[in-house]
Structure formats: structure tokens, C-alpha cells
Design a protein around this motif. Structure first.
Motif: not given
Length: 241
Positions: A35, A37-38, A59
């Protein structure tokens, strides 16, 4: 391009593994994320040359990621993967600032070809394979397009453009007052021969360029539409006769 570092962001573990192994076989290196997020940390610590980004993810979805990165001035090349081949997915991705798109399912070799094409655009001036000296530039309105540096500078500083947007602008600017069809722009700027008459990606890139060149009144001046044909670059911004 060999040795290119590719970041694949997709929630499908099997697809991530397949693409990672295939890209390595093609002489590239690949990292993956499930995903977004990073993604900023990856861009900061071990910056890839290009990001392959899925639209539909848990997300934050791919469209939101592209919008956010471009708003931050991030110019890294991005190819979006769409779960459906619908025009709206493609158009939205390009409007957010993606450099190219590919509809699932796809042949990994097609993705490799898209990656190579986008990286060539990102690192070299595409217009007729021309070579430009560092001082070569085209000035119009309050802007200067530095062809050697691949940079557009306005009154407020450097204007952030994707590789595709720069490619389209450089072709138009080096052919002033010469109307170009969408198919010609697809070939000359994006390296896509035999342009699909239904492919409106050029229109999206032109729309984003017009916003970048807007002096505040919302009027189109330098990139003008030739109805039923394509587009023409007018350096002085005056209406064509």
C-alpha cells in the motif's frame, strides 16, 4: 533501461511477486509495497527511478497518492495500473499527474515497454530525437522553456511538469505555429505510433499544461485548439487568423 530502480505499489501479493521477478529478469531492480503508507519514505531513502502504482488499494487509493505527490512538487515518473480499462480511470490518473497507465490484466512485457518509454521521456528530450545545448531555450509570455535543462521557468520559479507534459510542451514549442494532430503529438512526444483515435491522453496532458501556463485569468493563449485537427503553439498568445 537497464539498472533502473522500480517501485511497485500494489495490494496483490502475487502480482507484486510476478512483476518483481520479471523486472529483475529484464535487468532492472525492483522493490514492492502492499500500500502507499510508506511511499514517501521509499522516495526519500532509496529513491526509485519510476513508480508503478495501482489505482484500487486499501486505505489511500492510487489517484489520491498521485494527487498528493504532485501537489508536493514530486516529479518522479508514475505509471498507474487500473483494474478496469474504462476511460474514466485512465483520464483521472492522467489528470492527477500520472505519466502513463496500463489496464489490468496486462502482459508484463507491455509494462516493461511502458516503463522504458516513460524513462526515455524523463531523461531525454523526445522531440524528433533532437539534441539541445544547455543554453537552448524558447521564451513565451512570462515563461522560458530550457530545452537543454528540460525545465520550464515562470515568473514564480520552476514549474513542475511530468515527463509526458514536458514532452508534449517541448514538441509544441519547437514547432511554433505549426498545427499538429493528436496522432502526431502521440508519436513525437510520447513515442506511441499509430495513435488510437479514441485515446484522449494528449487532451489531458494539454489541459494540465494549460493550467500550468495560466496567467490567472483562465484564458488559453499559447496552446490553442485547432478544431477537428489538434493543437498549435502560438508564442505570442495572440488568436490565430
Amino acid at each position: 533501461m537497464e539498472n533502473a530502480k522500480i517501485l511497485v505499489v500494489d495490494d496483490d501479493a502475487k502480482l507484486r511477486d510476478l512483476l518483481s521477478r520479471f523486472l529483475v529478469q529484464q535487468g532492472m531492480s525492483a522493490e514492492t509495497l502492499p500500500d502507499a503508507r510508506d511511499i514517501e519514505r521509499k522516495l526519500a531513502r532509496n529513491r526509485p527511478d519510476l513508480v508503478v502504482l495501482d489505482v484500487m488499494m486499501p486505505g489511500e487509493d492510487g489517484l489520491a497518492v498521485v494527487r498528493r505527490l504532485r501537489a508536493q512538487g514530486e516529479t518522479i515518473p508514475i505509471i498507474m495500473l487500473t483494474a478496469r480499462g474504462e476511460d474514466i480511470d485512465r483520464i483521472l490518473g492522467l489528470e492527477m499527474g500520472a505519466d502513463d497507465y496500463l489496464a489490468k490484466p496486462f502482459n508484463p512485457r507491455e509494462l516493461t515497454a511502458r516503463i522504458q518509454a516513460v524513462l526515455r521521456r524523463h531523461h531525454a528530450t523526445p522531440a524528433l530525437n533532437a539534441r539541445h545545448d544547455a543554453e537552448d531555450a524558447v521564451s513565451f509570455g512570462g515563461f522560458t522553456l530550457h530545452l537543454g535543462r528540460r525545465e520550464l521557468v515562470g515568473e514564480r520559479g520552476v514549474v513542475s511538469l511530468t515527463s509526458a507534459e514536458y514532452a508534449v510542451l517541448s514538441v509544441l514549442a519547437t514547432h511554433p505555429r505549426r498545427p499538429l494532430t493528436r496522432e502526431q503529438l502521440m508519436e513525437m512526444a510520447l513515442g506511441k505510433g499509430g495513435g488510437d483515435s479514441l485515446d484522449r491522453s494528449i487532451d489531458v496532458h494539454v489541459s494540465r499544461l494549460r493550467k500550468a501556463l495560466d496567467n490567472g485569468d483562465g484564458k488559453t493563449r499559447h496552446i490553442q485548439t485547432v478544431w477537428g485537427y489538434g493543437y498549435v503553439f502560438v508564442p505570442d498568445g495572440l488568436p490565430r487568423e
